[in-house]
Write a protein that holds these residues in place. Structure first.
Motif, PDB file in Angstrom:
ATOM      1  N   GLY A 158       0.805  -1.220   0.000  1.00  0.00           N
ATOM      2  CA  GLY A 158       0.000   0.000   0.000  1.00  0.00           C
ATOM      3  C   GLY A 158       0.833   1.262   0.000  1.00  0.00           C
ATOM      4  N   ASN A 159       2.117   1.142   0.294  1.00  0.00           N
ATOM      5  CA  ASN A 159       3.010   2.302   0.306  1.00  0.00           C
ATOM      6  C   ASN A 159       3.983   2.295  -0.863  1.00  0.00           C
ATOM      7  N   CYS A 160       3.728   1.477  -1.882  1.00  0.00           N
ATOM      8  CA  CYS A 160       4.643   1.329  -3.019  1.00  0.00           C
ATOM      9  C   CYS A 160       4.239   2.317  -4.112  1.00  0.00           C
ATOM     10  N   ARG A 161       4.833   3.492  -4.110  1.00  0.00           N
ATOM     11  CA  ARG A 161       4.423   4.571  -5.008  1.00  0.00           C
ATOM     12  C   ARG A 161       4.827   4.317  -6.464  1.00  0.00           C
ATOM     13  N   THR A 162       5.747   3.422  -6.711  1.00  0.00           N
ATOM     14  CA  THR A 162       6.189   3.171  -8.086  1.00  0.00           C
ATOM     15  C   THR A 162       5.337   2.129  -8.799  1.00  0.00           C
ATOM     16  N   LEU A 163       4.446   1.481  -8.095  1.00  0.00           N
ATOM     17  CA  LEU A 163       3.677   0.368  -8.656  1.00  0.00           C
ATOM     18  C   LEU A 163       2.748   0.864  -9.768  1.00  0.00           C
ATOM     19  N   PHE A 199       0.274   6.421  -6.343  1.00  0.00           N
ATOM     20  CA  PHE A 199       0.298   7.466  -7.368  1.00  0.00           C
ATOM     21  C   PHE A 199       0.301   6.928  -8.800  1.00  0.00           C
ATOM     22  N   ASN A 200       1.161   5.959  -9.108  1.00  0.00           N
ATOM     23  CA  ASN A 200       1.360   5.525 -10.495  1.00  0.00           C
ATOM     24  C   ASN A 200       0.471   4.374 -10.933  1.00  0.00           C
ATOM     25  N   LEU A 201      -0.290   3.798 -10.026  1.00  0.00           N
ATOM     26  CA  LEU A 201      -1.057   2.591 -10.353  1.00  0.00           C
ATOM     27  C   LEU A 201      -2.121   2.896 -11.404  1.00  0.00           C
ATOM     28  N   SER A 202      -2.119   2.087 -12.476  1.00  0.00           N
ATOM     29  CA  SER A 202      -3.109   2.262 -13.535  1.00  0.00           C
ATOM     30  C   SER A 202      -3.991   1.032 -13.712  1.00  0.00           C
ATOM     31  N   THR A 203      -3.536  -0.135 -13.275  1.00  0.00           N
ATOM     32  CA  THR A 203      -4.289  -1.374 -13.465  1.00  0.00           C
ATOM     33  C   THR A 203      -4.376  -2.130 -12.146  1.00  0.00           C
ATOM     34  N   LEU A 204      -5.593  -2.404 -11.710  1.00  0.00           N
ATOM     35  CA  LEU A 204      -5.829  -3.156 -10.474  1.00  0.00           C
ATOM     36  C   LEU A 204      -6.804  -4.281 -10.805  1.00  0.00           C
ATOM     37  N   MET A 205      -6.318  -5.531 -10.809  1.00  0.00           N
ATOM     38  CA  MET A 205      -7.123  -6.673 -11.224  1.00  0.00           C
ATOM     39  C   MET A 205      -7.152  -7.689 -10.081  1.00  0.00           C
ATOM     40  N   PHE A 251     -11.904 -11.160  -1.484  1.00  0.00           N
ATOM     41  CA  PHE A 251     -11.660  -9.861  -0.864  1.00  0.00           C
ATOM     42  C   PHE A 251     -12.971  -9.266  -0.349  1.00  0.00           C
ATOM     43  N   SER A 252     -12.865  -8.486   0.699  1.00  0.00           N
ATOM     44  CA  SER A 252     -14.034  -7.836   1.293  1.00  0.00           C
ATOM     45  C   SER A 252     -13.732  -6.358   1.506  1.00  0.00           C
ATOM     46  N   GLY A 253     -14.682  -5.667   2.116  1.00  0.00           N
ATOM     47  CA  GLY A 253     -14.521  -4.245   2.360  1.00  0.00           C
ATOM     48  C   GLY A 253     -15.341  -3.413   1.391  1.00  0.00           C
ATOM     49  N   GLU A 254     -15.174  -2.091   1.476  1.00  0.00           N
ATOM     50  CA  GLU A 254     -15.934  -1.168   0.645  1.00  0.00           C
ATOM     51  C   GLU A 254     -15.021  -0.455  -0.345  1.00  0.00           C
ATOM     52  N   LEU A 255     -15.661   0.154  -1.332  1.00  0.00           N
ATOM     53  CA  LEU A 255     -14.899   0.928  -2.306  1.00  0.00           C
ATOM     54  C   LEU A 255     -14.351   2.181  -1.642  1.00  0.00           C
ATOM     55  N   PRO A 256     -13.162   2.623  -2.062  1.00  0.00           N
ATOM     56  CA  PRO A 256     -12.577   3.817  -1.447  1.00  0.00           C
ATOM     57  C   PRO A 256     -13.258   5.085  -1.949  1.00  0.00           C
ATOM     58  N   SER A 257     -13.132   6.153  -1.176  1.00  0.00           N
ATOM     59  CA  SER A 257     -13.680   7.438  -1.620  1.00  0.00           C
ATOM     60  C   SER A 257     -12.796   8.069  -2.672  1.00  0.00           C
ATOM     61  N   GLU A 258     -11.504   7.718  -2.699  1.00  0.00           N
ATOM     62  CA  GLU A 258     -10.574   8.234  -3.694  1.00  0.00           C
ATOM     63  C   GLU A 258      -9.907   7.077  -4.428  1.00  0.00           C
ATOM     64  N   LEU A 259      -9.474   7.380  -5.635  1.00  0.00           N
ATOM     65  CA  LEU A 259      -8.795   6.381  -6.458  1.00  0.00           C
ATOM     66  C   LEU A 259      -7.569   7.050  -7.074  1.00  0.00           C
ATOM     67  N   ALA A 260      -6.539   6.261  -7.336  1.00  0.00           N
ATOM     68  CA  ALA A 260      -5.312   6.801  -7.934  1.00  0.00           C
ATOM     69  C   ALA A 260      -5.640   7.582  -9.200  1.00  0.00           C
ATOM     70  N   LEU A 261      -4.989   8.718  -9.359  1.00  0.00           N
ATOM     71  CA  LEU A 261      -5.281   9.600 -10.488  1.00  0.00           C
ATOM     72  C   LEU A 261      -5.104   8.902 -11.823  1.00  0.00           C
ATOM     73  N   ASN A 262      -4.108   8.009 -11.929  1.00  0.00           N
ATOM     74  CA  ASN A 262      -3.816   7.342 -13.201  1.00  0.00           C
ATOM     75  C   ASN A 262      -4.590   6.045 -13.398  1.00  0.00           C
TER      76      ASN A 262
END
Length: 1017
Positions: free
Chosen positions: A396-401, A423-429, A435-446
């Motif tokens: 969760g702290n890997c900004r280059t991913l 910051f750099n994440l563009s693809t999340l599959m 997995f459980s939980g709710e959708l975040p209020s914010e998403l990576a800009l890219n």
């Protein structure tokens, strides 16, 4: 007195020497000025004048006031090199690379001191001469990237001083000699990208004890790597990729001081031998083989190992824990194997790991905690395994991913909050986990792709979803989401795919969805949505797949939906009423409206009531609470309908049997439909296009809503000879070739008066619709308006795919094929925008080694004609190269081939702009000018310029074009690294001048000579 005499003698000697030297340099100047004249006085060497010394010219190097080196690389030379250059008696270096020199190997045998000869990146043809050994002083020889063909002569093995030999990317189709093994001083051997006859690596190559660099990619090697390779004690770089090698890797090979090993795309078998003392290995690539056995434990001793690539094999067993301790490991790729066990937890802790790809194996256990400990991790691809547990919080702290793919595993728990927003994440599959939980209020800009289907996510879609502005694909099917679909989601104007089916959403669908103008797929099925279907759905210009089934929608179906060119539609199991749009009133949509009791249709073929019958009128009035029809009227109407139904059905069966008897089906693939299914779909409602040779229909063939495209060649009983030839040509070609970038012909169906070709259906139609949609939509009047702008990566993939298809036709078919009508409307796109070449009605097969074929008429499409094609009837592969160049210019500029102005077509306009040295960015598609891919767009523009040269002999081959296009991509499409040092495509992409523009104005001249240059494919 004696000293004075000696002094005068010395002065006399100096005077004579200076006079002789002056005479020699003057003679060499005369040789060079004569050379300049014979080369046509190119502007690039205008500094060569009679008033200056050759030693002062930029292209000339002198030793002891005598010319020893001539550097003429990239001087726009377009004529053969005369043998008079050997009048330079002390010449040791001649560099002619990056020009456009035609003809055979130059006659330089009188250059008795020549040590370096560079002929690379030109247009030389013919074979390497048998007398090559007369250049006995050669130390460096480079003939790469030309059109040499035939065999490499054994005499080349007598160049005993040779240290470097480059012969890559030619048209060699014979053999290479074992005598190369006699070159005892050879250090570099590059023979890659040649289609030699199938050949084993000679045992004699093991004698090249000084060899440091061996590059034989795609040279049609067969058999095993010879044991004699164990003797190559100096070898640092070994590339045998893309061949048909088999058997085990020689056991002692890993004891060499290698820095690169490439053995991918072969057919090696057996276990990987255990490396003994190969501690200097930096890169190991054994991918795309059939290697078996486990990964040797000794790999963990390779302290300098930077890149380990073993993907696409049959490796078994676990990963040695020692690999996780390697201090230099940067990329680790073992995907597509049968590996088991756990992933070593030390991965990433001891090295700056950038890429980690372990997908499609049988790994279990948890994901390593420290993958991003080095702070440079860009990709984690671990899908399709048996991994479990939670995602490490450290990720969760890997900004280059940039990409994170864990789908098809057994992960559980919540996603680390930082992973959603890194910051750099563009693809999340993450699909198909727990997995459980709710959708975040914010998403990576890219973030452009989020796939979380088949999990246990819950809650509502947050109103802040409007801030996910770059999202293109959102797949959240089969979760536990609830609440309303917020209207804020309609702000996501870049969406192409939205899957929310299989959840618990309720309420109405927001009416503001008109902003989803790029949406191609919308699936909201199996929820509790209610209210009317928004009329705006019918205004989504690119919608292809619509599924609103298993909900509680009510009211009538918006008429605008009928204007969409949908490939799949499902509105079943709702509460819809009224008449279905007339465009869906055919068998292609027979399963689209089930379980809607109050829907009706005008055609009783569908399993709906007849809108014109009294029965349906009664049901319609009842649903609107106006009146109730008497029971006996219903019974009477039913009786009439049943009787009429049986009479009509009996008549139709008789007519159908008579009709089918006149048709003959010839299949080329395994089929799951009959000719009857095809013939019943030839209705105007299924018509999707028409052209000079017939009409094209889209027909559904099974309950799974799969389609085929059917081309009807003509519809008249008067036999048309020209169309008959086109039909036979297309059937002959398409039935005999198989390639993923060429449209697949399934079968042909023929009768006396009609010919049908049945193809695989391409969901996204043709390229020209996407590039020139606005102009076409304004005049077509159709409901299909292509408003989505194809982004540059998509355009580049389309260009590469089409180039792969044409390259296969020109260079890989047993009988080479010239298409003769390459254009953007004949490049079709499937659901993933993969390009396929279509419409071979004008194609002609060429027999190997034949010259130009002469056509009885000129065929093709205006704007795509090669100049020589318009004035002669000779045809070679370069006409396709020219036409493809026009397509590249369309992709880059967004303009049509003919729609520029009254005086210039696209090619002339692009060349005119280029010759005036204007900024290239001015010519690019305005919709892409702000793109971050400007450098690649300019590169493709230059490739298009090279392809559309007036002279056929100066155009590249499709093989060269494909390689250049792939150089614009970060990967070649198969996950292989781009090897920048392999082939420098500078001459293909290099500078050109306005002189070529003038050749278009005089294009009627000289093409008979150019036509004689035929590529021996």
């Amino acid at each position: 007195m004696s000293q004075l005499c000696l002094y005068f003698v010395f002065l006399l000697f100096i005077s004579i020497s200076l006079k002789v030297t002056s005479q020699d340099i003057n003679a060499e100047r005369d040789v060079l000025l004569d050379l300049k004249r014979q080369l046509g006085n190119p502007p690039s060497i205008q500094s060569w004048t009679s008033s200056s010394s050759p030693c002062d010219w930029p292209e000339i190097n002198c030793t002891a006031n005598s010319v020893t080196e001539v550097h003429l690389a990239d001087k726009n030379i377009t004529v053969p090199i005369p043998p008079t250059i050997c009048g330079l008696k002390n010449l040791t270096l001649l560099d002619l690379a990056y020009n456009y020199i035609p003809g055979e190997f130059p006659p330089l045998y009188n250059c008795s001191k020549l040590q370096t000869l560079d002929l690379s990146q030109n247009y030389f043809v013919g074979s390497i001469p048998d007398q090559i050994d007369r250049l006995s002083t050669l130390v460096y020889l480079d003939v790469g990237a030309n059109n040499f063909s035939g065999n490499i002569p054994p005499s080349i093995g007598r160049l005993s001083n040779l240290q470097t030999l480059y012969m890559y990317q030619n048209l060699f189709n014979g053999t290479f000699p074992k005598e190369i093994g006699n070159l005892s001083n050879l250090e570099v051997l590059g023979m890659a990208y040649n289609e030699f006859s199938p050949v084993r690596i000679p045992q004699g190559f093991g004698q090249l004890r000084k060899l440091r660099y061996l590059w034989m990619t795609r040279t049609n090697l067969i058999g095993q790597i010879p044991e004699s390779f164990n003797n190559l004690s100096s070898l640092q770089h070994l590339d045998l990729s893309g061949n048909n090698l088999e058997g085990p890797i020689p056991g002692r090979l890993f004891s060499l001081n290698l820095t690169h090993v490439y053995l991918y795309h072969n057919k090696l078998s057996g276990e990987i031998p255990r490396p003994v003392e190969a501690l200097n290995l930096v890169e190991i690539d054994l991918s795309m083989n059939t290697l078996t056995g486990s990964i040797p434990e000794e790999f963990g001793k390779l302290q300098y190992l930077d890149f380990l690539n073993l993907f696409s094999n049959r490796l078994t067993g676990g990963l040695p824990a020692s690999i996780g301790f390697l201090p230099a490991l940067r990329d680790f790729r073992v995907f597509r194997n049968n590996l088991t066990g756990v992933l070593p937890p030390e991965f990433g802790l001891h090295s700056k790991l950038e890429g980690f790809e372990v997908s499609q194996n049988q790994f279990s256990g948890q994901l390593p905690e420290n993958l991003c400990a080095g702070g440079v991790l860009q990709g984690v691809v671990a899908h399709t395994n048996n991994l479990s547990g939670e995602v490490p919080k450290s990720l969760g702290n890997c900004r280059t991913l940039r990409t994170f793919q864990l789908h098809n595993n057994r992960f559980s728990g919540e996603i680390p909050q930082g992973l959603w927003t890194t910051f750099n994440l563009s693809t999340l599959m993450l699909s198909n986990n727990s997995f459980s939980g709710e959708l975040p209020s914010e998403l990576a800009l890219n973030m452009s792709r989020v796939e979380i289907s088949d999990n246990k996510f819950s809650g509502e879609i947050p109103a802040t979803v409007a801030s996910w502005t770059n999202l293109v694909v959102f797949q959240a099917s089969n979760n536990l989401f609830s609440g309303r679909i917020p209207k804020e989601i309609t702000a996501l104007s870049s969406l192409t795919t939205l899957l929310l089916n299989g959840n618990d959403f309720s309420g109405e669908l927001p009416s503001e969805i008109i902003s989803w103008r790029q949406l191609t797929t919308l699936d909201l099925s199996n929820n509790k949505l209610s209210g009317e279907i928004p009329a705006a759905v019918g205004s989504l210009p690119n919608l292809l797949n619509l599924d609103l089934s298993e909900n509680q929608f009510s009211g009538e179906i918006p008429l605008g939906i009928g204007n969409l060119r949908l490939t799949s539609l499902n509105l079943s199991s709702n509460k819809l009423v009224g008449r279905i749009p007339s465009q869906f009133d055919n068998l292609a949509y027979e399963n689209s409206f089930l379980n809607n009791a109050d829907l009706c249709a005008d055609d009783p073929i569908l399993r709906l009531s007849d809108c014109n019958s009294e029965l349906h009128e009664s049901k319609g009035l009842s649903s609107r609470h106006i009146s109730i029809i008497l029971p006996f009227v219903i019974l009477f109407s039913l009786a009439i309908l049943v009787l009429s139904f049986f009479i009509v059905q009996d008549y139709r069966r008789k007519k159908r049997r008579q009709y089918l008897a006149t048709w003959k089906l010839t299949s080329f693939q395994r089929l799951d439909f009959t000719e009857g299914k095809i013939l019943s779909g030839l209705t105007n409602d299924n018509l999707i296009g028409s052209g000079g040779s017939g009409k094209v229909y889209r027909i559904i063939i099974n309950p799974s809503n799969e389609y085929v495209a059917v081309k009807k060649i003509w519809n008249t009983k008067k036999l048309d000879y020209k169309l008959e030839k086109e039909f036979l040509a297309e059937v002959e070609i398409l039935s005999s070739i198989r390639h993923s970038n060429i449209v697949k012909l399934l079968c042909c169906i023929s009768s006396e008066d009609s010919k049908l070709l049945v193809y695989e259906y391409m969901e996204n139609h043709s390229l020209d619709r996407w590039l020139h949609r606005n102009k076409k939509s304004s005049v077509s009047g159709s409901g299909s308006v292509y408003q989505t702008v194809l982004d540059w990566p998509t355009r580049l993939r389309i260009a590469v795919g089409a180039a792969q298809g044409l390259c296969y036709m020109h260079h890989e078919c047993p009988t080479p094929i010239i298409h003769r009508d390459v254009k953007s409307s004949n490049i079709l796109l499937d659901s993933e925008f993969k390009a396929k070449i279509a419409d071979f009605g004008l194609a002609k097969m060429l027999t190997r080694h034949a010259g130009s074929h002469t056509m009885s008429v000129v065929a093709g499409s205006f704007g795509y004609f090669a100049p020589e094609y318009a004035y002669t009837t000779k045809v070679n592969a370069k006409v396709d190269v020219y036409s493809f160049g026009v397509v590249l210019l369309e992709l880059v500029t967004g303009r049509e081939a003919n729609n520029i102005d009254q005086n210039m077509n696209l090619v002339e306009w692009a060349w005119h702009h280029f010759s005036e040295d204007k900024p290239i960015t001015e010519i690019l598609d305005p919709e892409l000018r702000e793109s971050s891919y400007l450098e690649d767009m300019i590169m493709v523009y230059k490739i298009g310029i090279m392809c559309t040269r007036a002279s056929p002999s100066t155009r590249p081959s499709m093989k060269e074009v494909l390689h250049a296009l792939r150089s614009c991509c970060p990967e070649d499409g198969q996950g292989a690294k781009k090897k920048i040092t392999d082939i420098d495509m500078a001459p293909l992409l290099g500078s050109v001048t306005g002189t070529y523009l003038s050749s278009y104005k005089n294009s009627k001249k000289g093409f008979e000579e150019d036509d004689s240059v035929i590529f021996d494919v």
